[in-house]
Write a protein that holds these residues in place. Structure first.
Motif, short mmCIF file in Angstrom:
data_model
loop_
_atom_site.label_atom_id
_atom_site.label_comp_id
_atom_site.label_asym_id
_atom_site.label_seq_id
_atom_site.Cartn_x
_atom_site.Cartn_y
_atom_site.Cartn_z
N GLU A 257 0.85 -1.19 0.00
CA GLU A 257 0.00 0.00 0.00
C GLU A 257 0.89 1.25 0.00
O GLU A 257 1.82 1.34 0.79
N PRO A 258 0.63 2.21 -0.87
CA PRO A 258 1.53 3.37 -0.96
C PRO A 258 1.45 4.25 0.27
O PRO A 258 0.40 4.45 0.87
N VAL A 259 2.61 4.80 0.64
CA VAL A 259 2.72 5.76 1.74
C VAL A 259 3.80 6.77 1.34
O VAL A 259 4.78 6.42 0.68
N VAL A 260 3.61 8.02 1.73
CA VAL A 260 4.55 9.09 1.36
C VAL A 260 5.48 9.37 2.54
O VAL A 260 5.03 9.58 3.66
N ALA A 261 6.78 9.35 2.26
CA ALA A 261 7.79 9.73 3.24
C ALA A 261 8.33 11.11 2.87
O ALA A 261 8.64 11.37 1.72
N THR A 262 8.42 11.98 3.86
CA THR A 262 8.88 13.36 3.65
C THR A 262 10.07 13.64 4.54
O THR A 262 10.04 13.35 5.75
N ILE A 263 11.12 14.17 3.94
CA ILE A 263 12.30 14.63 4.69
C ILE A 263 12.26 16.15 4.67
O ILE A 263 12.32 16.77 3.60
N LYS A 264 12.13 16.76 5.86
CA LYS A 264 11.93 18.21 5.95
C LYS A 264 12.94 18.80 6.93
O LYS A 264 13.26 18.19 7.95
N VAL A 265 13.43 19.99 6.59
CA VAL A 265 14.36 20.70 7.46
C VAL A 265 13.60 21.82 8.18
O VAL A 265 12.77 22.51 7.59
N TYR A 266 13.87 21.96 9.50
CA TYR A 266 13.31 23.01 10.33
C TYR A 266 14.46 23.88 10.82
O TYR A 266 15.42 23.35 11.42
N THR A 267 14.40 25.17 10.63
CA THR A 267 15.51 26.03 11.02
C THR A 267 15.00 27.37 11.52
O THR A 267 13.95 27.86 11.10
N LYS A 268 15.78 27.97 12.46
CA LYS A 268 15.51 29.32 12.93
C LYS A 268 16.54 30.31 12.41
O LYS A 268 16.49 31.49 12.75
N HIS A 269 17.47 29.82 11.61
CA HIS A 269 18.52 30.67 11.07
C HIS A 269 18.57 30.52 9.56
O HIS A 269 18.06 29.56 8.98
N GLU A 270 19.23 31.45 8.93
CA GLU A 270 19.43 31.39 7.49
C GLU A 270 20.46 30.32 7.17
O GLU A 270 21.48 30.18 7.85
N ILE A 271 20.20 29.53 6.10
CA ILE A 271 21.10 28.44 5.69
C ILE A 271 21.73 28.83 4.36
O ILE A 271 21.04 29.15 3.39
N SER A 272 23.08 28.77 4.33
CA SER A 272 23.77 29.10 3.07
C SER A 272 24.16 27.86 2.29
O SER A 272 24.31 27.90 1.07
N SER A 273 24.34 26.71 2.96
CA SER A 273 24.63 25.45 2.26
C SER A 273 24.10 24.29 3.09
O SER A 273 24.09 24.35 4.32
N PHE A 274 23.67 23.24 2.38
CA PHE A 274 23.09 22.07 3.04
C PHE A 274 23.58 20.85 2.29
O PHE A 274 23.22 20.62 1.13
N LEU A 275 24.46 20.05 2.93
CA LEU A 275 25.08 18.91 2.26
C LEU A 275 24.77 17.63 3.01
O LEU A 275 25.20 17.46 4.15
N PRO A 276 23.99 16.71 2.40
CA PRO A 276 23.76 15.41 3.06
C PRO A 276 24.99 14.52 2.93
O PRO A 276 25.47 14.27 1.82
N THR A 277 25.53 14.08 4.04
CA THR A 277 26.67 13.16 4.02
C THR A 277 26.23 11.71 4.08
O THR A 277 26.88 10.84 3.51
N THR A 278 25.12 11.43 4.76
CA THR A 278 24.54 10.08 4.81
C THR A 278 23.04 10.22 4.70
O THR A 278 22.40 10.79 5.58
N GLN A 279 22.49 9.70 3.62
CA GLN A 279 21.05 9.79 3.41
C GLN A 279 20.33 8.69 4.17
O GLN A 279 20.87 7.58 4.34
N PRO A 280 19.10 8.92 4.64
CA PRO A 280 18.32 7.83 5.25
C PRO A 280 18.08 6.70 4.25
O PRO A 280 17.82 6.95 3.08
N ALA A 281 18.23 5.47 4.72
CA ALA A 281 18.07 4.30 3.86
C ALA A 281 16.67 3.71 4.07
O ALA A 281 16.28 3.43 5.20
N PHE A 282 15.94 3.52 2.98
CA PHE A 282 14.57 3.00 3.04
C PHE A 282 14.60 1.51 2.70
O PHE A 282 14.20 1.08 1.62
N GLU A 283 15.14 0.71 3.64
CA GLU A 283 15.23 -0.73 3.45
C GLU A 283 13.84 -1.35 3.57
O GLU A 283 13.08 -1.02 4.47
N GLY A 284 13.53 -2.27 2.67
CA GLY A 284 12.23 -2.95 2.69
C GLY A 284 11.15 -2.23 1.92
O GLY A 284 9.98 -2.61 2.00
N PHE A 285 11.51 -1.17 1.16
CA PHE A 285 10.54 -0.42 0.38
C PHE A 285 10.97 -0.37 -1.09
O PHE A 285 12.16 -0.42 -1.41
N LEU A 286 9.98 -0.27 -1.97
CA LEU A 286 10.21 0.17 -3.34
C LEU A 286 9.90 1.65 -3.38
O LEU A 286 8.87 2.10 -2.85
#
Length: 603
Positions: free
Chosen positions: A174-203
């Motif tokens: 059954e389809p389900v939506v996963a959302t990755i969201k950033v919450y911040t109180k400061h201005e961000i000049s660069s955002f670099l993911p070094t390790t992404q979340p792994a969705f094991e067991g999903f297509l």
């Protein structure tokens, strides 16, 4: 000179007459969320019309301060000699947000061009003021100390990255939506993911993302938020599936006050921060047991139809029988139907065509799954293609549904035969340039007549030609079957293609190009397993590979080695700094893994 002026005036008149009259429209500029106690503007826009200012709407939980403030904007365009002019007037009202909650803006109307125009009702949210901060999920943000010392310290509540699911519990597939969201109180000049979340067991199906920021209240704190990634997921097994946390390197911009004597100014300071996302969990319910016969994992809502083209069939002439599934759900991952054709009708490897698109704002997938069977009748008569019911699970009803498919009757006629030989007719007596054949005296020439079909050499040659034709027919039909068997050809060439890709990896290894080596080695392994085990690229998961290798005949120890090599290849791509000995060892293990699979059929 007079003539030139006349031409210019004429062209100006043509361009002016080409101006397109626009119909007036009235709308509201969608307001954004606002924090309690702050002022905000509510703007209505009248386009291509004239009107008196609208009345200020009454908003629950808000106080009208002043308005309307009026601003006008006009634009002109000339396209292909046609001029269009557009003018808009903005009416802005300023309010103060007093009470937290959802605020509904009612319809507002104006009179323009003899018509009453109304805006659409919209809503926005007044967020409460920040509550005392508290620790959030995930690892706390860590920042390097500021050498200036003028900027405030960045706490764990100032920067968050959250992974969330649109539902807390779903069924398998059954389809389900996963959302990755950033919450911040400061201005961000660069955002670099070094390790992404792994969705094991999903297509996974990646969804488009709008990177606009918005204001949101989370755990009593107000944040500027932005969606980093959205995925449409299809869980492949039941139980509790957990998405591990990711790690991100973020550059935060803070401002410190600098005293310049007569005035003060703000100076930006960049600070490096490392933060981690939370580990999200989804409860996946197993599909009900027992599963009905004919169920192949379809989850959603579907309908089925079949077609036969052409309907009137002839021997040795191809037709196409199509099995068409339409609906919403895991349409992209359905299995091909198992259609049994009657004896006397040859069928070839089916061709599958999938046309799917995301619907419901990215919450589901809809489309068509079409399977075409090429069939060639070999006998004359009446046949029937038996019905193949389609069984799917409806997660909304929580039950299995069977869609009956009617049987397809077939009438086969004899195919085209060679044109019969016509009898020789007598020549027209008026034709004098063609003479009749004069029969010879059979008795006087019987001793000199020798027929070739009475010799042994003729019959030997005849038999050889017939056998050659029969062999040619079998070879040609085998060639057709092999060309139609795409998975078979991939299986036959899997080893050769893998060796070619391994040579590319070895060349990169010898050149000490680690990034290229890991990419080529991973491509060789995944491509080989896809071709060898007949697994499509979208279904290449560790569970599918382990299941297919076991079914192929590879023992458990060597299967574990293959999976270990795959994991090490994937991990090495993100940490390419390895010694030459480690790189060579990984190459040797990958080669041995492929050799072990190839040796299965030789035992």
């Amino acid at each position: 000179m007079q003539f030139r002026r006349f031409i210019l005036l004429f062209l100006f008149a043509v361009v002016t007459l080409g101006a397109v009259a626009q119909q007036p429209s009235f709308s509201i500029v969608p307001p954004r969320n606002v924090v309690q106690g702050r002022n905000f503007s509510l703007t209505f826009r009248l386009t291509d019309g004239e009107s008196n200012p609208p009345q200020a709407p009454q908003l629950d939980g808000c106080t009208l301060l002043y308005g309307p403030a009026t601003s006008t904007m006009q634009s002109t365009q000339i396209v292909n000699g046609r001029m269009s002019t557009s003018m808009s007037v903005d009416y802005s009202f300023t309010y103060r947000a007093d009470t937290p909650g959802v605020v509904k803006v009612p319809q507002v109307s104006v009179s323009a061009g003899g018509k009453t125009l109304k805006s659409n009702p919209v809503s926005f949210q007044i967020l409460p003021t920040d509550q005392p901060s508290q620790s959030q999920q995930g690892q706390p943000a860590q920042a390097a100390p500021s050498p200036q010392g003028g900027a405030s310290r960045i706490s764990a509540d100032d920067l968050l990255v959250r992974v969330s699911f649109s539902k807390s519990s779903v069924y398998e597939q059954e389809p389900v939506v996963a959302t990755i969201k950033v919450y911040t109180k400061h201005e961000i000049s660069s955002f670099l993911p070094t390790t992404q979340p792994a969705f094991e067991g999903f297509l996974c199906e990646e969804l488009p993302v709008n990177y606009e920021t918005s204001l949101e209240n989370y755990n009593g704190q107000n944040y500027h938020t932005a969606v980093l990634k959205r995925l449409l997921l299809y869980p492949q097994k039941g139980g509790k599936l957990t998405v591990n946390s990711g790690k991100y390197d973020v550059t935060i911009v803070q401002y410190e006050t600098v005293n310049m004597g007569f005035f003060r100014t703000q100076r930006p300071i960049e600070r490096q921060v490392t933060t981690s996302s939370n580990a999200a969990t989804l409860q996946v319910k197993n599909l009900p047991e027992p599963r009905p016969a004919g169920f192949n994992g379809a989850v959603g809502t579907f309908s089925v139809s079949t077609t036969l083209e052409p309907e009137l069939m002839r021997t040795n002439e191809a037709s196409v029988y199509s099995y068409i599934v339409k609906g919403r759900g895991n349409i992209k991952y359905l299995a091909e139907p198992m259609v049994q054709f009657p004896a006397g009708i040859d069928s070839y490897t089916p061709k599958t065509d999938i046309d799917a698109s995301i619907i419901g704002g990215g919450t589901n997938m809809s489309g068509t799954f079409r399977t075409d069977f090429t069939i060639v009748p070999q006998e004359v008569g009446n046949f029937t293609i038996d019905d193949v019911p389609f069984v799917y699970f409806d997660p909304e009803k929580g039950e299995y549904v069977t869609v009956d498919v009617a049987s397809t009757p077939i009438k086969v006629l004899r195919g085209n035969s060679s044109t019969p030989v016509t009898q020789q007719t007598s020549l027209d007596n008026t034709i004098d340039d063609i003479l009749h054949i004069r029969p010879s005296d059979s008795e006087s020439q019987s001793h000199s007549i020798s027929y070739i079909f009475s010799s042994a050499a003729y019959w030997i040659a005849y038999i050889i030609v017939v056998l050659a034709l029969i062999a040619l027919v079998f070879i040609y039909r085998r060639h057709i079957r092999l060309q139609a068997d795409v998975s078979g050809r991939k299986l036959a060439k899997a080893g050769r293609v893998a060796n070619k890709r391994l040579r590319e990896a070895r060349e990169a290894m010898n050149s000490h190009k680690n990034d290229q080596f890991y990419a080529s080695l991973a491509k060789a392994l995944w491509g080989y397993l896809s071709d060898k085990l007949a697994i499509s690229a979208s279904q290449l998961t560790r569970d599918n590979i382990e299941e297919k290798l076991t079914a192929y005949g590879l023992d458990a120890a060597n299967t574990a080695k293959v999976l270990d090599v795959l994991d090490r290849c994937e991990m090495a791509r993100f940490t390419p700094d390895h010694s030459d000995a480690e790189v060579a060892g990984l190459y040797t293990e990958a080669s041995d893994a492929i050799k072990n699979i190839e040796d299965v059929k030789k035992r």
